[in-house]
Structures are given as structure tokens and as C-alpha cells.
Design an enzyme around this catalytic site. Structure first.
Site, PDB file in Angstrom:
ATOM      1  N   HIS A 148       0.946  -1.208  -0.019  1.00 37.03           N
ATOM      2  CA  HIS A 148      -0.010   0.022   0.012  1.00 37.03           C
ATOM      3  C   HIS A 148       0.769   1.255   0.014  1.00 37.03           C
ATOM      4  O   HIS A 148       1.552   1.578   1.161  1.00 37.03           O
ATOM      5  CB  HIS A 148      -0.784  -0.038   1.283  1.00 37.03           C
ATOM      6  CG  HIS A 148      -1.853  -1.015   1.252  1.00 37.03           C
ATOM      7  ND1 HIS A 148      -3.392  -0.753   1.675  1.00 37.03           N
ATOM      8  CD2 HIS A 148      -2.126  -2.308   0.711  1.00 37.03           C
ATOM      9  CE1 HIS A 148      -4.025  -1.675   1.666  1.00 37.03           C
ATOM     10  NE2 HIS A 148      -3.373  -2.696   0.983  1.00 37.03           N
ATOM     11  N   ARG A 171      -5.335   1.866   1.688  1.00 36.32           N
ATOM     12  CA  ARG A 171      -6.207   2.318   2.514  1.00 36.32           C
ATOM     13  C   ARG A 171      -5.938   2.062   3.944  1.00 36.32           C
ATOM     14  O   ARG A 171      -4.703   1.374   4.303  1.00 36.32           O
ATOM     15  CB  ARG A 171      -7.400   1.348   2.047  1.00 36.32           C
ATOM     16  CG  ARG A 171      -7.387   0.136   2.028  1.00 36.32           C
ATOM     17  CD  ARG A 171      -8.433  -0.860   2.364  1.00 36.32           C
ATOM     18  NE  ARG A 171      -9.556  -0.415   1.280  1.00 36.32           N
ATOM     19  CZ  ARG A 171      -9.892  -1.290   0.461  1.00 36.32           C
ATOM     20  NH1 ARG A 171      -9.098  -2.349  -0.133  1.00 36.32           N
ATOM     21  NH2 ARG A 171     -10.669  -1.037  -0.547  1.00 36.32           N
ATOM     22  N   THR A 172      -6.551   2.641   5.147  1.00 37.23           N
ATOM     23  CA  THR A 172      -6.535   2.260   6.414  1.00 37.23           C
ATOM     24  C   THR A 172      -7.501   0.888   6.785  1.00 37.23           C
ATOM     25  O   THR A 172      -8.513   1.080   5.945  1.00 37.23           O
ATOM     26  CB  THR A 172      -6.838   3.329   7.265  1.00 37.23           C
ATOM     27  OG1 THR A 172      -5.947   4.549   6.576  1.00 37.23           O
ATOM     28  CG2 THR A 172      -6.663   3.146   8.684  1.00 37.23           C
ATOM     29  N   TYR A 230      -7.904  -3.526  11.493  1.00 35.65           N
ATOM     30  CA  TYR A 230      -6.986  -4.163  12.183  1.00 35.65           C
ATOM     31  C   TYR A 230      -5.648  -3.199  13.059  1.00 35.65           C
ATOM     32  O   TYR A 230      -5.088  -3.647  13.565  1.00 35.65           O
ATOM     33  CB  TYR A 230      -6.355  -5.184  11.720  1.00 35.65           C
ATOM     34  CG  TYR A 230      -5.638  -4.934  10.329  1.00 35.65           C
ATOM     35  CD1 TYR A 230      -4.410  -4.554  10.169  1.00 35.65           C
ATOM     36  CD2 TYR A 230      -6.235  -5.661   9.088  1.00 35.65           C
ATOM     37  CE1 TYR A 230      -3.850  -4.513   8.944  1.00 35.65           C
ATOM     38  CE2 TYR A 230      -5.624  -5.293   7.934  1.00 35.65           C
ATOM     39  CZ  TYR A 230      -4.458  -4.720   7.781  1.00 35.65           C
ATOM     40  OH  TYR A 230      -3.897  -4.621   6.573  1.00 35.65           O
ATOM     41  N   GLU A 231      -5.738  -2.011  12.120  1.00 43.14           N
ATOM     42  CA  GLU A 231      -4.938  -1.039  12.701  1.00 43.14           C
ATOM     43  C   GLU A 231      -4.905  -0.426  13.932  1.00 43.14           C
ATOM     44  O   GLU A 231      -3.936   0.042  14.522  1.00 43.14           O
ATOM     45  CB  GLU A 231      -4.476   0.167  11.496  1.00 43.14           C
ATOM     46  CG  GLU A 231      -3.793  -0.474  10.198  1.00 43.14           C
ATOM     47  CD  GLU A 231      -3.883   0.558   9.035  1.00 43.14           C
ATOM     48  OE1 GLU A 231      -3.417   1.689   9.392  1.00 43.14           O
ATOM     49  OE2 GLU A 231      -4.194   0.184   8.054  1.00 43.14           O
ATOM     50  N   ALA A 242      -7.851  -7.274  -1.851  1.00 46.39           N
ATOM     51  CA  ALA A 242      -7.138  -8.759  -2.159  1.00 46.39           C
ATOM     52  C   ALA A 242      -8.074  -9.578  -1.165  1.00 46.39           C
ATOM     53  O   ALA A 242      -8.244  -9.131  -0.050  1.00 46.39           O
ATOM     54  CB  ALA A 242      -5.757  -8.978  -1.696  1.00 46.39           C
ATOM     55  N   MET A 245     -10.321  -8.254   4.699  1.00 42.17           N
ATOM     56  CA  MET A 245     -10.124  -7.563   5.919  1.00 42.17           C
ATOM     57  C   MET A 245     -10.432  -5.804   5.627  1.00 42.17           C
ATOM     58  O   MET A 245      -9.846  -5.208   6.276  1.00 42.17           O
ATOM     59  CB  MET A 245      -8.712  -7.535   6.787  1.00 42.17           C
ATOM     60  CG  MET A 245      -8.271  -8.932   7.028  1.00 42.17           C
ATOM     61  SD  MET A 245      -6.608  -8.919   7.417  1.00 42.17           S
ATOM     62  CE  MET A 245      -6.441 -10.797   7.558  1.00 42.17           C
ATOM     63  N   SER A 246     -11.108  -5.616   4.623  1.00 38.10           N
ATOM     64  CA  SER A 246     -11.449  -4.302   4.116  1.00 38.10           C
ATOM     65  C   SER A 246     -12.841  -4.047   3.426  1.00 38.10           C
ATOM     66  O   SER A 246     -13.727  -4.972   3.617  1.00 38.10           O
ATOM     67  CB  SER A 246     -10.341  -4.005   3.090  1.00 38.10           C
ATOM     68  OG  SER A 246     -10.466  -4.457   1.818  1.00 38.10           O
ATOM     69  N   ASN A 275      -5.543 -16.072  -2.637  1.00 33.40           N
ATOM     70  CA  ASN A 275      -5.260 -17.312  -2.142  1.00 33.40           C
ATOM     71  C   ASN A 275      -6.503 -18.070  -1.871  1.00 33.40           C
ATOM     72  O   ASN A 275      -7.494 -17.456  -1.865  1.00 33.40           O
ATOM     73  CB  ASN A 275      -4.437 -17.126  -0.759  1.00 33.40           C
ATOM     74  CG  ASN A 275      -4.977 -16.381   0.230  1.00 33.40           C
ATOM     75  OD1 ASN A 275      -5.012 -15.083   0.008  1.00 33.40           O
ATOM     76  ND2 ASN A 275      -5.857 -16.863   1.074  1.00 33.40           N
ATOM     77  N   HIS A 289       1.468 -13.124   3.526  1.00 31.95           N
ATOM     78  CA  HIS A 289       1.258 -11.753   2.960  1.00 31.95           C
ATOM     79  C   HIS A 289       1.807 -11.558   1.527  1.00 31.95           C
ATOM     80  O   HIS A 289       1.297 -10.895   0.469  1.00 31.95           O
ATOM     81  CB  HIS A 289       1.611 -10.546   3.864  1.00 31.95           C
ATOM     82  CG  HIS A 289       0.983  -9.289   3.399  1.00 31.95           C
ATOM     83  ND1 HIS A 289      -0.102  -8.946   2.992  1.00 31.95           N
ATOM     84  CD2 HIS A 289       1.758  -8.261   3.022  1.00 31.95           C
ATOM     85  CE1 HIS A 289      -0.227  -7.535   2.527  1.00 31.95           C
ATOM     86  NE2 HIS A 289       1.027  -7.115   2.612  1.00 31.95           N
TER      87      HIS A 289
HETATM   88  N1  HPA Z   1      -8.122 -13.896   4.576  1.00 37.53           N
HETATM   89  C1  HPA Z   1      -8.355 -12.484   4.915  1.00 37.53           C
HETATM   90  N2  HPA Z   1      -7.699 -11.613   4.340  1.00 37.53           N
HETATM   91  C2  HPA Z   1      -7.309 -11.851   3.177  1.00 37.53           C
HETATM   92  C3  HPA Z   1      -6.894 -13.235   2.862  1.00 37.53           C
HETATM   93  C4  HPA Z   1      -7.488 -14.161   3.565  1.00 37.53           C
HETATM   94  O1  HPA Z   1      -7.377 -15.353   3.235  1.00 37.53           O
HETATM   95  N3  HPA Z   1      -6.511 -13.171   1.780  1.00 37.53           N
HETATM   96  C5  HPA Z   1      -6.169 -11.835   1.231  1.00 37.53           C
HETATM   97  N4  HPA Z   1      -6.588 -10.969   2.202  1.00 37.53           N
END
Ligand code: HPA
Length: 276
Positions: A71, A95-96, A99-100, A127, A214-215, A238, A250
Site C-alpha cells: 500500500h 487504505r487504512t 486491524y490497525e 485482495a 479485511m477491508s 489465495n 502476505h
Molecule cells: N483472509 C483474509 N484476508 C485476506 C486473505 C484471507 O485469506 N487473503 C487476502 N486477504
């Protein structure tokens, strides 16, 4: 009042202040469409052409420096001209996240700033992990709906906002006309920063989820509540936890994002003139 204090006490006023500063610095008083580029999506922004303006997001009031690898924390403006239409696109590279631990206001400050800058359409990219076994790594999926497992809303007070068409049907259908291979799915918002356990992924699948990340969800709600139309696109980077037996990391997420991003950028550039 400092920009950070204002962000927490009156987030919309903070966004108005940031939009005014963006207009002043860029010399562009109005933007039409905003794009938020998630992990590995920088290549998609590059496909939009040469930016007419770029700055570090944290030069604008209320924004903080990026906390995540992949980012860059830049804000760019692009002029997309087609068939006599001139569209100003405001692009956030990064982005923010919740989890931050800074609360939800910084998470949605970018999209609120974009709407205060005039954006009527907000495209949120991310992602994510693929829960649906039919998805493959590198596949883009349009978000049809979401399930919030954080239950964190960017809104408070007695404002009861309908989310029936949160991820605009109109825009999804334009995207599918441009690329008939695009799948649609239900995205689960997971706070992180831990990835999910295999048992949690099994639970999400039972709930009807296809994607997990997570976004996106707080930003979609904040943009929609301000009257913008929202498109969400997830890139499956993934297979979600427990599907292949491999551990999640990551770096893998970033690499898969990079590989698919320029194809997505070309698709976005083609479709943006139809969205406004
Ligand atoms: N889980 C949560 N957030 C993610 C993942 C995942 O498998 N891959 C990329 N961001």
C-alpha cells in the site's frame, strides 16, 4: 482543531476539509469517480494512464501514513477522456484497515473525502481469500453482497440505512457486459490481522460466503450512506485457510495481486466512462 481531532469528533467535516485541500493542491475542483486500490492493485492504477496529480495521502488533513506493505499511500488524479466525455478519477493507492486499531473513522476517511470532492461512484478493490472452491488464485470477483463479521459500522445515531442494493446492480451489470467471465460472490469482512482458522472458513462457507478479506465493507457503507454508488471487486489471492492445507502469507497475497492487476486496470479503464 487539529485534523485528527476533527476526524473523530466530526468525520464529515474532516472529509470536507480534506476535499478542499485536495482541490487546492491539485487545482482540480471536482472529481467524478473514486477508486481505492487494495493490496497489489497498484498495477491496475497504472493502466489508467498518466496521473495529472499525485501526492502522499498523509499530506491531506486526517490521513495517516500507510501501515501495510503493498500500500503506497498515494492519492492520484487521472483524466479519462472518451467519446467527448472527460471523467476525473480520484485514486487512492492503499487504505487504512480496522486491524490497525485506530477505529473506523480513518478507515472510511478516504471514501468520505472522495464523496465530498464530488464522486458519485466509488470503486473498492481488495485482495481476498477464496472460500468458494470454484474460484482460482488470480481471479477477480464482483462483490454481490457482504456479511459483516466485525459488526463495526462507520455510522452511528438513528440513521437507518437500507443496504439492499449496496453493491450497485447497475454497475455490476456493466462490468459483466464488458467481461462475461466475471463471477459474483458474497464477501465476509474479517477484522484481522490474523487470518481465519480453517474452522472459521468452514463456518463462513456454511453462512453462504464466497470471499473473505479485511477491508471494503466499512467503506462501502460510508460511501452508500452519502449517496454514492458502490462497486466492490475482490481479487482472489489465495485459497482461504484450510482449503489446500498450505499456510497463508502476505507475500503470496501481494504477488498474486500484482500478476492480475494490469488486466483489471484495463477493464476498469474501459468501463469507467459508462459508469458516470
Ligand atoms: N483472509 C483474509 N484476508 C485476506 C486473505 C484471507 O485469506 N487473503 C487476502 N486477504
Amino acid at each position: 482543531m487539529s485534523a485528527t481531532d476533527l476526524l473523530y469528533s466530526d468525520p464529515l467535516a474532516a472529509a470536507t476539509r480534506a476535499a478542499a485541500e485536495l482541490a487546492k493542491r491539485s487545482g482540480i475542483p471536482h472529481h467524478d469517480i473514486a477508486l481505492v486500490m487494495g493490496s497489489g492493485w497498484v498495477g491496475a492504477a497504472d493502466a489508467l494512464g498518466t496521473p495529472t496529480f499525485e501526492c502522499d495521502a498523509h499530506e491531506l488533513p486526517g490521513f495517516s501514513a500507510p501501515a501495510v506493505e503493498g500500500h503506497s499511500g498515494k492519492v492520484r488524479s487521472y483524466l479519462i477522456s472518451e467519446n467527448g466525455k472527460n471523467i476525473r478519477a480520484l485514486v487512492f493507492l492503499g487504505r487504512t484497515h480496522l486491524y490497525e486499531g485506530k477505529g473506523v473513522e480513518p478507515v472510511v476517511h478516504g471514501v468520505r473525502t472522495a464523496v465530498q470532492a464530488g464522486c458519485k461512484v466509488v470503486i473498492l478493490t481488495n485482495a481476498c481469500g477464496g472460500i468458494n472452491r470454484d474460484y482460482s488464485v488470480g481471479q477477480p470477483v464482483l462483490i454481490r453482497d457482504h456479511i459483516s463479521l466485525t459488526a463495526v459500522s462507520p455510522l452511528s445515531g438513528a440513521t437507518f440505512v437500507d443496504l439492499t442494493d449496496l453493491y450497485s446492480k447497475r454497475i455490476r451489470s456493466i462490468m459483466k457486459s464488458a467481461d462475461s467471465t466475471l463471477a459474483e460472490g458474497v464477501y465476509v469482512h474479517w477484522r484481522g490481522p490474523t487470518y481465519e482458522t480453517p474452522a472459521e472458513i468452514a463456518m463462513m462457507r456454511t453462512m453462504g460466503a464466497d470471499l473473505v478479506g479485511m477491508s471494503t465493507v466499512p467503506e462501502a457503507i460510508a460511501a452508500h450512506a452519502l449517496g454514492a454508488e458502490v462497486l466492490g471487486i475482490s481479487l482472489v489471492t489465495n485459497a482461504a485457510a484450510g482449503i489446500t492445507g498450505e499456510k497463508l502469507n502476505h507475500e503470496e497475497v501481494i504477488a498474486a495481486g500484482k500478476a492480475a492487476a494490469s488486466r483489471m486496470g484495463t477493464l476498469l479503464k474501459q468501463t469507467i466512462p459508462q459508469l458516470i
